[in-house]
Motif scaffolding. Structure first.
Motif, PDB file in Angstrom:
ATOM      1  N   VAL A   1       0.868  -1.277  -0.082  1.00  0.00           N
ATOM      2  CA  VAL A   1      -0.155  -0.029   0.046  1.00  0.00           C
ATOM      3  C   VAL A   1       1.026   1.232  -0.003  1.00  0.00           C
ATOM      4  CG1 VAL A   1      -2.071  -1.145   1.249  1.00  0.00           C
ATOM      5  CG2 VAL A   1      -0.150  -0.008   2.525  1.00  0.00           C
ATOM      6  N   TYR A   2       0.375   2.493  -0.501  1.00  0.00           N
ATOM      7  CA  TYR A   2       1.113   3.478  -0.416  1.00  0.00           C
ATOM      8  C   TYR A   2      -0.054   4.490   0.184  1.00  0.00           C
ATOM      9  CZ  TYR A   2       4.666   1.235  -3.181  1.00  0.00           C
ATOM     10  OH  TYR A   2       5.388   0.302  -3.722  1.00  0.00           O
ATOM     11  N   ALA A   3       0.061   4.600   1.553  1.00  0.00           N
ATOM     12  CA  ALA A   3      -0.893   5.605   2.195  1.00  0.00           C
ATOM     13  C   ALA A   3      -0.142   6.226   3.630  1.00  0.00           C
ATOM     14  CB  ALA A   3      -2.126   4.608   2.669  1.00  0.00           C
ATOM     15  N   GLY A   4      -0.001   7.161   3.524  1.00  0.00           N
ATOM     16  CA  GLY A   4       0.759   7.904   4.375  1.00  0.00           C
ATOM     17  C   GLY A   4       2.080   7.296   4.718  1.00  0.00           C
ATOM     18  N   LYS A   5       2.486   6.800   5.865  1.00  0.00           N
ATOM     19  CA  LYS A   5       3.744   6.057   6.204  1.00  0.00           C
ATOM     20  C   LYS A   5       3.713   4.728   5.968  1.00  0.00           C
ATOM     21  CE  LYS A   5       5.297   9.683   9.463  1.00  0.00           C
ATOM     22  NZ  LYS A   5       5.727   9.956  10.655  1.00  0.00           N
ATOM     23  N   LEU A   6       2.357   4.219   5.482  1.00  0.00           N
ATOM     24  CA  LEU A   6       2.304   2.778   5.420  1.00  0.00           C
ATOM     25  C   LEU A   6       2.868   2.293   4.052  1.00  0.00           C
ATOM     26  CD1 LEU A   6      -1.613   2.120   6.468  1.00  0.00           C
ATOM     27  CD2 LEU A   6       0.631   1.574   7.873  1.00  0.00           C
ATOM     28  N   ARG A   7       3.506   1.134   4.140  1.00  0.00           N
ATOM     29  CA  ARG A   7       3.991   0.704   2.562  1.00  0.00           C
ATOM     30  C   ARG A   7       3.421  -0.842   2.515  1.00  0.00           C
ATOM     31  NH1 ARG A   7       3.671   4.729   2.149  1.00  0.00           N
ATOM     32  NH2 ARG A   7       5.319   6.272   1.529  1.00  0.00           N
ATOM     33  N   ALA A   8       3.063  -1.562   3.525  1.00  0.00           N
ATOM     34  CA  ALA A   8       2.534  -3.110   3.305  1.00  0.00           C
ATOM     35  C   ALA A   8       1.327  -3.084   4.705  1.00  0.00           C
ATOM     36  CB  ALA A   8       3.422  -4.055   3.158  1.00  0.00           C
ATOM     37  N   ILE A   9       0.664  -4.161   4.599  1.00  0.00           N
ATOM     38  CA  ILE A   9      -0.352  -4.491   5.594  1.00  0.00           C
ATOM     39  C   ILE A   9      -0.771  -5.948   5.392  1.00  0.00           C
ATOM     40  CG2 ILE A   9      -1.430  -2.404   5.854  1.00  0.00           C
ATOM     41  CD1 ILE A   9      -3.834  -2.874   4.309  1.00  0.00           C
ATOM     42  N   GLY A  10      -0.737  -6.861   6.391  1.00  0.00           N
ATOM     43  CA  GLY A  10      -0.939  -8.123   6.336  1.00  0.00           C
ATOM     44  C   GLY A  10      -1.762  -8.406   7.609  1.00  0.00           C
ATOM     45  N   TYR A  11      -2.461 -10.047   7.637  1.00  0.00           N
ATOM     46  CA  TYR A  11      -3.272 -10.144   8.762  1.00  0.00           C
ATOM     47  C   TYR A  11      -3.203 -11.722   8.770  1.00  0.00           C
ATOM     48  CZ  TYR A  11      -7.247 -10.608  11.650  1.00  0.00           C
ATOM     49  OH  TYR A  11      -8.160 -11.143  12.739  1.00  0.00           O
ATOM     50  N   ASP A  12      -3.148 -12.390   9.965  1.00  0.00           N
ATOM     51  CA  ASP A  12      -3.164 -13.594  10.282  1.00  0.00           C
ATOM     52  C   ASP A  12      -4.388 -13.870  11.005  1.00  0.00           C
ATOM     53  OD1 ASP A  12      -2.873 -16.185  11.230  1.00  0.00           O
ATOM     54  OD2 ASP A  12      -0.877 -16.308  11.025  1.00  0.00           O
ATOM     55  N   ALA A  13      -5.433 -14.324  10.724  1.00  0.00           N
ATOM     56  CA  ALA A  13      -6.708 -14.753  10.873  1.00  0.00           C
ATOM     57  C   ALA A  13      -6.439 -15.536  12.088  1.00  0.00           C
ATOM     58  CB  ALA A  13      -7.667 -14.975   9.953  1.00  0.00           C
ATOM     59  N   ALA A  14      -5.931 -16.563  11.972  1.00  0.00           N
ATOM     60  CA  ALA A  14      -5.794 -17.790  12.850  1.00  0.00           C
ATOM     61  C   ALA A  14      -5.162 -16.930  14.481  1.00  0.00           C
ATOM     62  CB  ALA A  14      -4.990 -18.955  12.349  1.00  0.00           C
ATOM     63  N   LYS A  15      -4.269 -16.410  14.157  1.00  0.00           N
ATOM     64  CA  LYS A  15      -3.548 -15.658  15.188  1.00  0.00           C
ATOM     65  C   LYS A  15      -3.938 -14.159  15.596  1.00  0.00           C
ATOM     66  CE  LYS A  15       0.754 -18.025  14.246  1.00  0.00           C
ATOM     67  NZ  LYS A  15       2.302 -17.787  13.942  1.00  0.00           N
ATOM     68  N   ARG A  16      -4.861 -13.834  14.917  1.00  0.00           N
ATOM     69  CA  ARG A  16      -5.480 -12.501  15.052  1.00  0.00           C
ATOM     70  C   ARG A  16      -4.415 -11.231  15.308  1.00  0.00           C
ATOM     71  NH1 ARG A  16     -10.757 -11.614  17.415  1.00  0.00           N
ATOM     72  NH2 ARG A  16      -9.706 -10.038  18.802  1.00  0.00           N
ATOM     73  N   LEU A  17      -3.528 -11.419  14.080  1.00  0.00           N
ATOM     74  CA  LEU A  17      -2.446 -10.663  14.243  1.00  0.00           C
ATOM     75  C   LEU A  17      -2.096  -9.855  12.892  1.00  0.00           C
ATOM     76  CD1 LEU A  17       0.410 -10.507  15.933  1.00  0.00           C
ATOM     77  CD2 LEU A  17       1.520 -12.025  14.232  1.00  0.00           C
ATOM     78  N   LEU A  18      -2.150  -8.515  13.288  1.00  0.00           N
ATOM     79  CA  LEU A  18      -1.998  -7.558  12.260  1.00  0.00           C
ATOM     80  C   LEU A  18      -0.586  -7.005  12.159  1.00  0.00           C
ATOM     81  CD1 LEU A  18      -3.315  -5.449  10.254  1.00  0.00           C
ATOM     82  CD2 LEU A  18      -3.408  -4.050  11.922  1.00  0.00           C
ATOM     83  N   ARG A  19      -0.144  -7.149  10.740  1.00  0.00           N
ATOM     84  CA  ARG A  19       1.485  -6.508  10.674  1.00  0.00           C
ATOM     85  C   ARG A  19       1.185  -5.430   9.790  1.00  0.00           C
ATOM     86  NH1 ARG A  19       6.799  -9.468  10.183  1.00  0.00           N
ATOM     87  NH2 ARG A  19       8.014  -7.900   9.039  1.00  0.00           N
ATOM     88  N   ILE A  20       1.921  -4.526  10.161  1.00  0.00           N
ATOM     89  CA  ILE A  20       2.328  -3.127   9.214  1.00  0.00           C
ATOM     90  C   ILE A  20       3.621  -2.926   8.846  1.00  0.00           C
ATOM     91  CG2 ILE A  20      -0.012  -2.012   9.808  1.00  0.00           C
ATOM     92  CD1 ILE A  20       2.177   0.002  11.054  1.00  0.00           C
ATOM     93  N   GLU A  21       3.964  -2.416   7.664  1.00  0.00           N
ATOM     94  CA  GLU A  21       5.444  -2.302   7.386  1.00  0.00           C
ATOM     95  C   GLU A  21       5.228  -0.685   7.018  1.00  0.00           C
ATOM     96  OE1 GLU A  21       6.870  -4.818   4.375  1.00  0.00           O
ATOM     97  OE2 GLU A  21       6.857  -6.568   5.759  1.00  0.00           O
ATOM     98  N   LEU A  22       6.177   0.095   7.475  1.00  0.00           N
ATOM     99  CA  LEU A  22       6.204   1.424   7.501  1.00  0.00           C
ATOM    100  C   LEU A  22       7.209   2.120   6.162  1.00  0.00           C
ATOM    101  CD1 LEU A  22       6.110   2.184  11.260  1.00  0.00           C
ATOM    102  CD2 LEU A  22       4.112   2.542   9.293  1.00  0.00           C
ATOM    103  N   GLU A  23       7.149   3.379   5.813  1.00  0.00           N
ATOM    104  CA  GLU A  23       8.018   3.898   4.883  1.00  0.00           C
ATOM    105  C   GLU A  23       9.590   3.630   5.339  1.00  0.00           C
ATOM    106  OE1 GLU A  23       6.911   7.558   3.885  1.00  0.00           O
ATOM    107  OE2 GLU A  23       7.429   8.472   5.889  1.00  0.00           O
ATOM    108  N   ASP A  24       9.906   3.657   6.399  1.00  0.00           N
ATOM    109  CA  ASP A  24      11.344   3.590   6.852  1.00  0.00           C
ATOM    110  C   ASP A  24      11.962   2.324   6.833  1.00  0.00           C
ATOM    111  OD1 ASP A  24      10.347   2.514   9.069  1.00  0.00           O
ATOM    112  OD2 ASP A  24      10.892   4.093  10.451  1.00  0.00           O
TER     113      ASP A  24
END
Length: 86
Positions: free
Chosen positions: A6-29
Motif C-alpha cells: 500500500v502507499y498510504a501515508g507512512k504505510l507501505r504494506a499490511i497483512g493479517y493472520d486470522a488464526a492468530k488475530r495478528l496484524l502486521r504493518i510495514e512503514l516507509e522507513d
C-alpha cells in the motif's frame, strides 16, 4: 502471512493472520510492527479504508498492543535506485 503493498501515508504494506488475530504493518522507513488481538472486522475496515494511514492511526495504533518485528533499513526504506531513476 501474505502482505499487501500500500502507499498510504507512512504505510507501505499490511497483512493479517486470522488464526492468530495478528496484524502486521510495514512503514516507509522499513520498520514493521505486529499488533496482537486484532479482529477480522478491524482488518477488513483497514483494507477498505479510503485513508488507510488515518484509519490505522485512529483505530489501531493506540488501541492494540504492538511489538516491533524489524528495524529500519540503512537506506531508511528508500529504494537506492530512486536516486538514479527518481
Amino acid at each position: 502471512m501474505e502482505m499487501t503493498k500500500v502507499y498510504a501515508g507512512k504505510l507501505r504494506a499490511i497483512g493479517y493472520d486470522a488464526a492468530k488475530r495478528l496484524l502486521r504493518i510495514e512503514l516507509e522507513d522499513g520498520s514493521a510492527l505486529e499488533h496482537a488481538n486484532v479482529g477480522a472486522s478491524i482488518w477488513h475496515a483497514l483494507q477498505n479504508a479510503g485513508a488507510q494511514w488515518s484509519y490505522y492511526r485512529d483505530h489501531i495504533e493506540e488501541e492494540f498492543t504492538a511489538r516491533r518485528v524489524s528495524t529500519p533499513s540503512v537506506t531508511g526504506g528508500k529504494n537506492p535506485l530512486d536516486d538514479l531513476f527518481g
